[in-house]
Every structure is written in structure tokens, then in C-alpha cells.
Design a protein around this motif. Structure first.
Motif, mmCIF file in Angstrom:
data_model
loop_
_atom_site.group_PDB
_atom_site.id
_atom_site.type_symbol
_atom_site.label_atom_id
_atom_site.label_comp_id
_atom_site.label_asym_id
_atom_site.label_seq_id
_atom_site.Cartn_x
_atom_site.Cartn_y
_atom_site.Cartn_z
ATOM 1 N N LEU A 1 0.827 -1.342 -0.007
ATOM 2 C CA LEU A 1 0.036 -0.014 0.026
ATOM 3 C C LEU A 1 0.708 1.401 0.107
ATOM 4 C CD1 LEU A 1 -3.041 0.804 -0.203
ATOM 5 C CD2 LEU A 1 -2.881 0.714 2.381
ATOM 6 N N ARG A 2 1.876 1.137 0.759
ATOM 7 C CA ARG A 2 2.892 2.417 0.814
ATOM 8 C C ARG A 2 3.794 2.776 -0.771
ATOM 9 N NH1 ARG A 2 3.911 0.830 6.133
ATOM 10 N NH2 ARG A 2 5.698 -0.546 5.336
ATOM 11 N N VAL A 3 3.988 1.596 -1.094
ATOM 12 C CA VAL A 3 4.554 1.612 -2.433
ATOM 13 C C VAL A 3 3.536 2.175 -3.498
ATOM 14 C CG1 VAL A 3 5.590 0.477 -4.354
ATOM 15 C CG2 VAL A 3 6.465 0.150 -2.011
ATOM 16 N N PHE A 4 2.494 1.593 -3.314
ATOM 17 C CA PHE A 4 1.292 1.956 -4.490
ATOM 18 C C PHE A 4 0.820 3.596 -4.119
ATOM 19 C CE2 PHE A 4 -3.436 1.918 -5.409
ATOM 20 C CZ PHE A 4 -3.303 1.995 -6.705
ATOM 21 N N ASP A 5 0.687 3.810 -2.859
ATOM 22 C CA ASP A 5 0.659 5.301 -2.657
ATOM 23 C C ASP A 5 1.770 6.397 -3.324
ATOM 24 O OD1 ASP A 5 -1.908 4.982 -1.305
ATOM 25 O OD2 ASP A 5 -1.074 5.040 0.719
ATOM 26 N N ARG A 6 2.743 5.816 -3.081
ATOM 27 C CA ARG A 6 4.065 6.620 -3.553
ATOM 28 C C ARG A 6 3.928 6.673 -5.249
ATOM 29 N NH1 ARG A 6 7.400 3.934 0.078
ATOM 30 N NH2 ARG A 6 8.050 2.492 -1.193
ATOM 31 N N LEU A 7 3.529 5.814 -5.886
ATOM 32 C CA LEU A 7 3.073 5.717 -7.369
ATOM 33 C C LEU A 7 2.167 6.610 -7.575
ATOM 34 C CD1 LEU A 7 3.863 4.556 -10.163
ATOM 35 C CD2 LEU A 7 2.011 2.642 -9.486
ATOM 36 N N LEU A 8 1.058 6.673 -7.060
ATOM 37 C CA LEU A 8 0.181 7.764 -7.049
ATOM 38 C C LEU A 8 0.196 8.892 -7.010
ATOM 39 C CD1 LEU A 8 -2.904 5.960 -5.457
ATOM 40 C CD2 LEU A 8 -2.291 5.601 -7.664
ATOM 41 N N GLU A 9 1.247 9.400 -5.934
ATOM 42 C CA GLU A 9 1.640 10.639 -5.721
ATOM 43 C C GLU A 9 2.689 11.097 -7.006
ATOM 44 O OE1 GLU A 9 4.711 12.895 -2.374
ATOM 45 O OE2 GLU A 9 2.958 11.340 -1.852
ATOM 46 N N ARG A 10 3.570 10.251 -7.328
ATOM 47 C CA ARG A 10 4.270 10.403 -8.364
ATOM 48 C C ARG A 10 3.527 10.765 -9.735
ATOM 49 N NH1 ARG A 10 7.758 6.394 -7.336
ATOM 50 N NH2 ARG A 10 6.949 4.906 -9.205
ATOM 51 N N THR A 11 2.552 10.126 -9.932
ATOM 52 C CA THR A 11 2.186 10.016 -11.372
ATOM 53 C C THR A 11 0.692 11.178 -11.179
ATOM 54 O OG1 THR A 11 0.503 8.170 -10.619
ATOM 55 C CG2 THR A 11 2.435 7.849 -11.853
ATOM 56 N N GLY A 12 0.473 11.538 -10.105
ATOM 57 C CA GLY A 12 -0.557 12.736 -10.067
ATOM 58 C C GLY A 12 -1.925 12.020 -10.021
ATOM 59 N N ILE A 13 -2.227 10.824 -9.806
ATOM 60 C CA ILE A 13 -3.436 10.162 -9.690
ATOM 61 C C ILE A 13 -4.131 10.681 -8.369
ATOM 62 C CG2 ILE A 13 -4.759 8.089 -9.614
ATOM 63 C CD1 ILE A 13 -2.579 6.965 -11.553
ATOM 64 N N PRO A 14 -5.245 11.209 -8.358
ATOM 65 C CA PRO A 14 -5.588 11.975 -6.900
ATOM 66 C C PRO A 14 -6.008 10.888 -6.117
ATOM 67 C CG PRO A 14 -7.486 12.187 -8.851
ATOM 68 C CD PRO A 14 -6.173 11.564 -9.451
ATOM 69 N N CYS A 15 -6.553 9.612 -6.169
ATOM 70 C CA CYS A 15 -7.024 8.672 -5.247
ATOM 71 C C CYS A 15 -6.912 7.392 -5.411
ATOM 72 C CB CYS A 15 -8.364 9.218 -4.645
ATOM 73 S SG CYS A 15 -9.756 8.830 -6.066
ATOM 74 N N ARG A 16 -6.968 6.515 -4.699
ATOM 75 C CA ARG A 16 -6.705 5.269 -4.922
ATOM 76 C C ARG A 16 -7.985 4.632 -5.666
ATOM 77 N NH1 ARG A 16 -5.482 3.433 1.436
ATOM 78 N NH2 ARG A 16 -3.402 4.220 1.460
ATOM 79 N N SER A 17 -9.146 4.876 -5.450
ATOM 80 C CA SER A 17 -10.156 4.298 -6.077
ATOM 81 C C SER A 17 -9.915 4.655 -7.791
ATOM 82 C CB SER A 17 -11.782 4.849 -5.685
ATOM 83 O OG SER A 17 -11.851 6.301 -5.795
ATOM 84 N N LYS A 18 -9.725 5.915 -8.045
ATOM 85 C CA LYS A 18 -9.599 6.143 -9.534
ATOM 86 C C LYS A 18 -8.360 5.399 -10.078
ATOM 87 C CE LYS A 18 -8.376 9.707 -12.928
ATOM 88 N NZ LYS A 18 -8.128 8.727 -14.037
ATOM 89 N N ALA A 19 -7.360 4.960 -9.289
ATOM 90 C CA ALA A 19 -6.398 4.137 -9.858
ATOM 91 C C ALA A 19 -6.565 2.800 -10.110
ATOM 92 C CB ALA A 19 -4.984 4.177 -8.839
ATOM 93 N N VAL A 20 -7.462 2.226 -9.040
ATOM 94 C CA VAL A 20 -8.139 0.734 -9.081
ATOM 95 C C VAL A 20 -8.759 0.907 -10.311
ATOM 96 C CG1 VAL A 20 -9.417 -1.018 -8.042
ATOM 97 C CG2 VAL A 20 -7.507 0.309 -6.657
#
Length: 137
Positions: free
Chosen positions: A6-25
Motif C-alpha cells: 500500500l505504501r509503494v502504491f501510494d508513492r506511485l499515485l503521488e508521483r503520477t498525480g493520480i488523485p485517489c486510490r479508487s481512481k487508480a484501481v
């Protein structure tokens, strides 16, 4: 989900500018559904085939052109770029059944003198769109 994952996933989202986990999923699910649809073979697709070939290979340009004309219903457009004295880049934009686009890519990339080739396929229609439309009828 494991905390480290989850930490690695959150870092990826932050780096790519995806605003939230649900959008990424949601995006990952759409991508996987599209991949599954394209793997089935007959699904409609659009594709880009990029390949580099040796300009000096006897009759290669003619054979490439012949194949492209033979499959004119799939080949929508092409771009030809001279990279240097011996190498050319060809980019084909294609549409049709995913299986036919893969077959054409394999035939072109298998010709002697074609050095590198890469096919990128995308679904021509969203798999959920036609199911949603069918439910309304």
C-alpha cells in the motif's frame, strides 16, 4: 492489502498525480478488461505498429509495401522516416480485429531486414459500453 504494498502504491499515485486510490484501481481494472478483450482475438481494436528496417535489404521496401496494400482494410495510415543512410522507421496506424492486426504485425516483423518491431493495441470499443447499451434496450 499488505502495508508495504500500500505504501509503494501510494508513492506511485503521488508521483503520477493520480488523485485517489479508487481512481487508480478503476483505471487498472479498465486496463485489464481491455487486455482480456484484446486477448480473445476477434475483438475490434486499433493498433500502432512501429518498426525499424534496413533500407539496404534487397526488395524489403517493396515487400513491406505489398503487405500493407494487401491489408489495406486494416492499414489506415503510415509514416516513413529516414533515420540514417541505412535505417528507416515505419509507423502504421491500423484498425480491425485484434487477431488480424497481430497477424499482420507478425508477418511484417518477420521479414528479413526488419530489425525491431513493436505493436501496441487498444480496444476500439469499451467492453462495458456495449453491455450497458444492451441493458437499456
Amino acid at each position: 492489502m499488505e502495508p508495504e504494498l500500500l505504501r509503494v502504491f501510494d508513492r506511485l499515485l503521488e508521483r503520477t498525480g493520480i488523485p485517489c486510490r479508487s481512481k487508480a484501481v478503476r483505471d487498472m481494472v479498465r486496463t485489464r478488461l481491455a487486455e482480456a478483450e484484446l486477448e480473445s482475438g476477434p475483438s475490434p481494436a486499433v493498433g500502432v505498429l512501429s518498426f525499424i528496417y534496413s533500407h539496404d535489404q534487397p526488395d524489403l521496401a517493396e515487400r513491406l509495401l505489398h503487405l500493407e496494400h494487401e491489408r489495406h482494410t486494416e492499414v489506415v495510415s503510415s509514416v516513413h522516416v529516414h533515420l540514417d543512410r541505412n535505417a528507416c522507421l515505419e509507423v502504421l496506424i491500423m484498425r480491425g480485429r485484434a487477431s488480424r492486426l497481430r497477424e499482420l504485425a507478425d508477418r511484417l516483423s518477420g521479414l528479413r531486414g526488419v530489425r525491431h518491431a513493436r505493436l501496441s493495441l487498444l480496444p476500439a470499443a469499451c467492453p462495458l459500453a456495449h453491455k450497458k447499451g444492451a441493458e437499456r434496450r
